[in-house]
Enzyme design. Structure first.
Site, PDB file in Angstrom:
ATOM      1  N   THR A  47       7.410 -65.655  51.080  1.00 50.10           N
ATOM      2  CA  THR A  47       8.809 -65.249  50.889  1.00 50.10           C
ATOM      3  C   THR A  47       8.866 -63.795  50.426  1.00 50.10           C
ATOM      4  O   THR A  47       9.614 -62.980  50.978  1.00 50.10           O
ATOM      5  CB  THR A  47       9.499 -66.188  49.878  1.00 50.10           C
TER       6      THR A  47
ATOM      7  N   ASN B 107       7.885 -67.352  42.052  1.00 49.00           N
ATOM      8  CA  ASN B 107       7.079 -67.208  43.266  1.00 49.00           C
ATOM      9  C   ASN B 107       7.552 -66.023  44.111  1.00 49.00           C
ATOM     10  O   ASN B 107       6.779 -65.120  44.438  1.00 49.00           O
ATOM     11  CB  ASN B 107       7.140 -68.515  44.071  1.00 49.00           C
TER      12      ASN B 107
ATOM     13  N   LYS C  27      18.238 -79.225  52.941  1.00 45.97           N
ATOM     14  CA  LYS C  27      17.915 -78.849  51.562  1.00 45.97           C
ATOM     15  C   LYS C  27      18.027 -80.093  50.684  1.00 45.97           C
ATOM     16  O   LYS C  27      18.662 -81.070  51.070  1.00 45.97           O
ATOM     17  CB  LYS C  27      18.895 -77.784  51.041  1.00 45.97           C
TER      18      LYS C  27
ATOM     19  N   SER D 203       6.220 -71.692  56.462  1.00 44.56           N
ATOM     20  CA  SER D 203       6.301 -73.160  56.440  1.00 44.56           C
ATOM     21  C   SER D 203       6.207 -73.702  57.866  1.00 44.56           C
ATOM     22  O   SER D 203       5.557 -74.717  58.124  1.00 44.56           O
ATOM     23  CB  SER D 203       7.616 -73.619  55.809  1.00 44.56           C
TER      24      SER D 203
END
Ligand code: NAD
Length: 437
Positions: free
Chosen positions: A192, A223, A108, A365
């Site tokens: 997501t 999003n 991250k 992803s």
């Protein structure tokens, strides 16, 4: 509502392992490896502002654990970013990829910035400079960033371009969540939210829910929040409350979600990066009886499903006892503190944990990275179907483990992750060699 991570967010994140290891068979070395990140990079990001002045931003990238593959995880732009938060998010990514069976480790990153205060060109300079600073740390075989809070496909495109320029060749697989014409994947935009939607559809099947009877509140209309709300609304679920950083609206008859999305995004400025508009000002998306509510009020509404889709630490010891939803689907990372979890479990509230509920993003992803490496692009239908398969398999495996051990779903998800990580460590043979001789 607090947006910042508490100082112990990382320690709290690690504490989940203590409970989960009772329901898995990890060896002691794995638990030890998971106590700290593999590598941490802190950088200064000097940016020339439009008025000629220089500002220096702090940036971080953490590679947490690469047992299952290259590290993978988003980049966040937010004033409350700190190392503690980035480490927690990178740890969650490690457990998330392991829990759903995506062959990546966890990472991250983030920059301490309020991006809404920057001009479009300042934002682009910041994004490119940050990549220059971390270019030696990331790469398509080592660590692959993606979007997170206040970063988006436009920013991912700039970052991929900057990395490619530094390498002297196109390297689309270095970052995911890119715009489609720059090597992005169809179906990444809503992945997501869609992953969380597939989890809710599993509950619908298990419990025999009728969508029209189910009232839903969504905190965070970015999003992830917009897409899960859109998909549920299209199936007839009643989304009665939505919110963003300015606050929220509650409409007992149900918010007209597509209209709310249209209005929220209508005034996007800064290269389509940030919305100036808030859901609070939606005129046509709500009906009679609508009232403004705060983000804190939204969490305590009398609804069937609560979907936190904004920031960490929203449901804590301070408000957990007042949560009325019967099911919580954690689209945000880390919205529930460990103390709150105990209270929710005691009240019989079912929590679909972040490392399962929001895993759709990293799953697509992964698909994007695969397509970039193969140079072969999939149809949207293929992406949806493969995502559905991974989410449903993970949901059923974790739900089954929860029933078997009579534990909460979060503990079952972490146990699932620990067993998968452990299998990879065991496959090396070293631990068993020394422990059986
Ligand atoms: P985003 O930037 O698109 O949207 C964030 C939303 O949260 C915005 O509507 C913003 O107004 C709202 N918000 C910000 N601060 C808030 C506050 N204090 N109170 C209420 N709302 C607030 O971000 P996103 O990508 O939708 O991410 C949301 C959450 O989902 C984060 O926890 C993120 O880590 C998680 N997540 C995102 C992805 C992804 O692929 N984008 C994947 C997995 C998890």
């Amino acid at each position: 509502m607090s947006t910042s991570s508490t100082p112990n967010v990382f320690t709290a994140a690690l504490s989940r392992l203590d409970k989960a290891r009772r329901f898995a068979t990890p060896d002691g070395e794995l638990i030890e490896r998971l106590q700290q990140p593999l590598a941490t990079l802190q950088v200064a990001v000097p940016v020339r502002m439009d008025d000629g002045s220089l500002r220096i931003f702090q940036g971080y990238r953490v590679r947490y654990n690469d047992t299952l593959g290259p590290t993978k995880g988003g980049l966040r732009y937010h004033p409350a970013v700190d190392l503690n938060e980035v480490q927690a998010l990178a740890f969650w990514m490690t457990c998330k990829c392991a829990a759903v069976g995506v062959p990546f480790g966890g990472g991250k990153g983030g920059v301490v910035v309020n991006p809404k205060e920057l001009s479009r060109l300042e934002l682009e300079r910041l994004s490119r400079r940050f990549i220059q600073q971390i270019a030696g740390f990331i790469g398509p075989d080592t660590d692959i960033p993606a979007p997170d809070v206040y970063t988006n496909p436009t920013i991912m495109g700039w970052m991929m371009d900057e990395y490619s320029r530094l390498q002297g060749r196109k390297v689309p697989a270095v970052i995911t969540g890119k715009p489609i014409p720059l090597g992005g994947s169809l179906g990444r935009e809503d992945a997501t939210g869609r992953g969380a939607y597939y989890c809710i559809k599993e509950f619908e099947r298990i419990h025999g829910w009728h969508p029209a009877d189910i009232r839903i509140a969504v905190q965070g209309f970015g999003n992830a929040g917009q897409h899960v709300a859109r998909l549920l609304h299209a199936d007839g679920y009643r989304v009665v409350a939505i919110s963003d950083s300015h606050g929220g609206v509650f409409c007992p008859d149900g918010v007209e979600v597509p209209e709310a999305i249209r209005q929220k995004n209508a005034t996007r400025g800064l290269a389509d990066v940030y919305c100036a508009e808030s859901v609070r000002n939606c005129e046509h998306c709500t009906r009679v009886g609508t009232k403004a509510i705060s983000n804190a009020d939204l969490l305590e509404l009398d609804v069937d499903i609560l979907i936190p889709a904004a920031m960490e630490n929203q449901i804590t010891a301070a408000n957990a006892a007042r949560i009325k939803a019967r099911t919580i689907v954690e689209v945000a990372n880390g919205p529930t503190s460990p103390e709150a979890d105990e209270v929710l479990h005691g009240h019989g509230i079912q929590v679909v944990p972040d490392i399962l509920a929001n895993a759709g993003g990293v799953t697509v992803s992964y698909f994007e990275w695969l397509q970039n490496r193969a140079g072969l692009y999939w149809t949207e239908a293929e992406v949806h179907e493969r995502l559905r398969q991974i989410m449903v398999t993970a949901f059923q495996g974790i739900h089954g483990r929860m029933r078997e051990h009579q534990c909460d779903m979060r503990t079952a998800a972490y146990a699932h992750a620990l067993d998968r990580l452990n299998a990879a460590v065991e496959a090396q043979g070293t631990y068993s060699y020394f422990n059986h001789h």
